[in-house]
Design a protein around this motif. Structure first.
Motif, PDB file in Angstrom:
ATOM      1  N   ARG A   1       0.831  -1.138   0.000  1.00  0.00           N
ATOM      2  CA  ARG A   1      -0.136  -0.032   0.074  1.00  0.00           C
ATOM      3  C   ARG A   1       0.937   1.182  -0.004  1.00  0.00           C
ATOM      4  N   ALA A   2       0.624   2.185  -0.957  1.00  0.00           N
ATOM      5  CA  ALA A   2       1.567   3.179  -1.016  1.00  0.00           C
ATOM      6  C   ALA A   2       1.006   4.515  -0.428  1.00  0.00           C
ATOM      7  N   ILE A   3      -0.485   4.783  -0.718  1.00  0.00           N
ATOM      8  CA  ILE A   3      -0.994   5.844   0.111  1.00  0.00           C
ATOM      9  C   ILE A   3      -2.552   5.616   0.214  1.00  0.00           C
ATOM     10  N   THR A   4      -3.205   6.407   1.077  1.00  0.00           N
ATOM     11  CA  THR A   4      -4.771   6.402   1.151  1.00  0.00           C
ATOM     12  C   THR A   4      -5.038   7.517   0.985  1.00  0.00           C
ATOM     13  N   LEU A   5      -6.134   7.836   0.121  1.00  0.00           N
ATOM     14  CA  LEU A   5      -6.753   9.081  -0.225  1.00  0.00           C
ATOM     15  C   LEU A   5      -8.141   9.235   0.216  1.00  0.00           C
ATOM     16  N   PRO A   6      -8.804  10.465   0.739  1.00  0.00           N
ATOM     17  CA  PRO A   6     -10.082  10.536   0.936  1.00  0.00           C
ATOM     18  C   PRO A   6     -10.890  10.222  -0.348  1.00  0.00           C
TER      19      PRO A   6
END
Length: 380
Positions: free
Chosen positions: A270-275
């Protein structure tokens, strides 16, 4: 019309009504059901049409997912930011089951009419299969009521009104419909529903004895997509443009799409979590985080002025007002350099709110500190 007086019209209507009662077609009969503990759980979505909730002063467009056990009356409510999607159903249902500590024999929902709308036959079949697999994972029989026949889901449809009435009353007692953040609203709503559920504690204890044991882990509660990161350090999903860190430019990201967030993976990591952001009325929307782009922008600050993302790079109204002041009082190149330096400091020192408040106060006092002075204050 206009040929008979109102009295004659009412007489005619009354006689037709009597004739229908004596000689008309059969009407639909409601067969009220015996509720057995642990037999059935129901899911449905409802809109808060008459209730306005704001987060940070802005109206929150949302609906509620509602799970209910008809025997005990135990409920679980989840805030849904998008539509009646499979992700919203899967997330809400699994949250309810794990909080409950077991699963009923049968799970019933409506026909997911909003989720089915405008889908191809293949997509509808895929959605049906995913729903049945979700229920199978928990050992539940998956059922749906007939489309457009809401009373078949009456054991959850009817309590919608009671829940919404209690929410409205609780907001009046709270004396404010505004919450500092979405998390505060979620916690408040969870506490409110918890108070309702305490009233059915005895019936729930009976029902819990009849529930199936939960599996070892949850199952998939998201949909997937693969998107490419452009040279502008953005991705696009469902007519929404998102920024991502520039180190991901050129990568193909595998997205796990939840109701309220996107989880982006490079390979299995997992590289990033975005809204999650939703387009309104099918118009394009943006979710741009200046932190993703500020390092690149700091190397060429003059790109700020005519960037297509310029207004989106300013995080809120406070910073938009700061930019407007700089643009009006400084030479063009100096204004760009100053605002980019301010954004870089906000990202680097994690002081966005405090920095914005301080600069607003300084502007009101008729001064504008240099970036060097600001660095000494917020990083010194």
């Amino acid at each position: 019309p206009e040929q008979f007086g109102n009295g004659k019209k009412r007489t005619f209507q009354r006689r037709v009504k009597t004739w229908k009662a004596l000689h008309g077609a059969d009407k639909e009969v409601m067969f009220r059901q015996v509720q057995e503990p642990g037999r059935q759980g129901l899911s449905d979505f409802t809109e808060l049409k008459a209730i306005v909730v704001t987060v940070g002063g802005e109206v929150l467009e949302h609906r509620l997912y509602h799970f209910r056990l008809p025997y005990s009356g135990w409920s679980h409510i989840k805030i849904v930011l998008g539509g009646e999607s499979f992700s919203a159903l899967a997330e809400g249902l699994q949250e309810a089951l794990w909080r409950l500590g077991g699963a009923p024999l049968e799970h019933r929902t409506d026909s997911l009419s909003a989720a089915y709308k405008n889908l191809s036959v293949e997509a509808r079949e895929d959605l049906t299969e995913r729903y049945e697999n979700l229920c199978r994972h928990y050992g539940m029989t998956a059922t749906r009521n007939n489309r457009g026949v809401s009373h078949e889901n009456g054991a959850v449809e009817s309590p919608h009104g009671h829940i919404k009435h209690r929410i409205a009353q609780a907001l009046l007692l709270r004396d404010s419909v505004d919450f500092r953040c979405l998390g505060d609203y979620r916690r408040w709503l969870d506490t409110l529903v918890g108070r309702f559920n305490r009233r059915c504690a005895e019936a729930l204890a009976i029902e819990r004895e009849q529930l199936r044991a939960l599996p070892v882990r949850r199952t998939t509660d998201y949909s997937e997509a693969v998107v490419a990161v452009t040279t502008s350090s953005t991705i696009e999903l469902k007519r929404v443009l998102y920024s991502v860190p520039s180190r991901l430019i050129g990568e193909n990201l595998r997205l796990h799409i939840f109701d309220d967030r996107l989880e982006a993976f490079v390979g299995a990591t997992r590289a990033i979590t975005l809204p999650r952001v939703y387009s309104v009325n099918h118009e394009r929307a943006r979710c741009i985080d200046y932190r993703h782009l500020i390092n690149a922008l700091a190397r060429k600050p003059q790109a700020f002025r005519y960037s297509q993302l310029r207004d989106d790079l300013l995080p809120n109204a406070t910073y938009r007002a700061i930019w407007q002041h700089l643009d009006e009082h400084l030479e063009a190149r100096a204004a760009c350099k100053r605002i980019v330096g301010i954004l870089a400091l906000a990202a680097r020192a994690e002081c966005e709110q405090a920095l914005g408040v301080y600069l607003s106060e300084q502007i009101a006092a008729g001064t504008m500190p240099t970036v060097h002075v600001l660095e000494q204050r917020f990083e010194g």
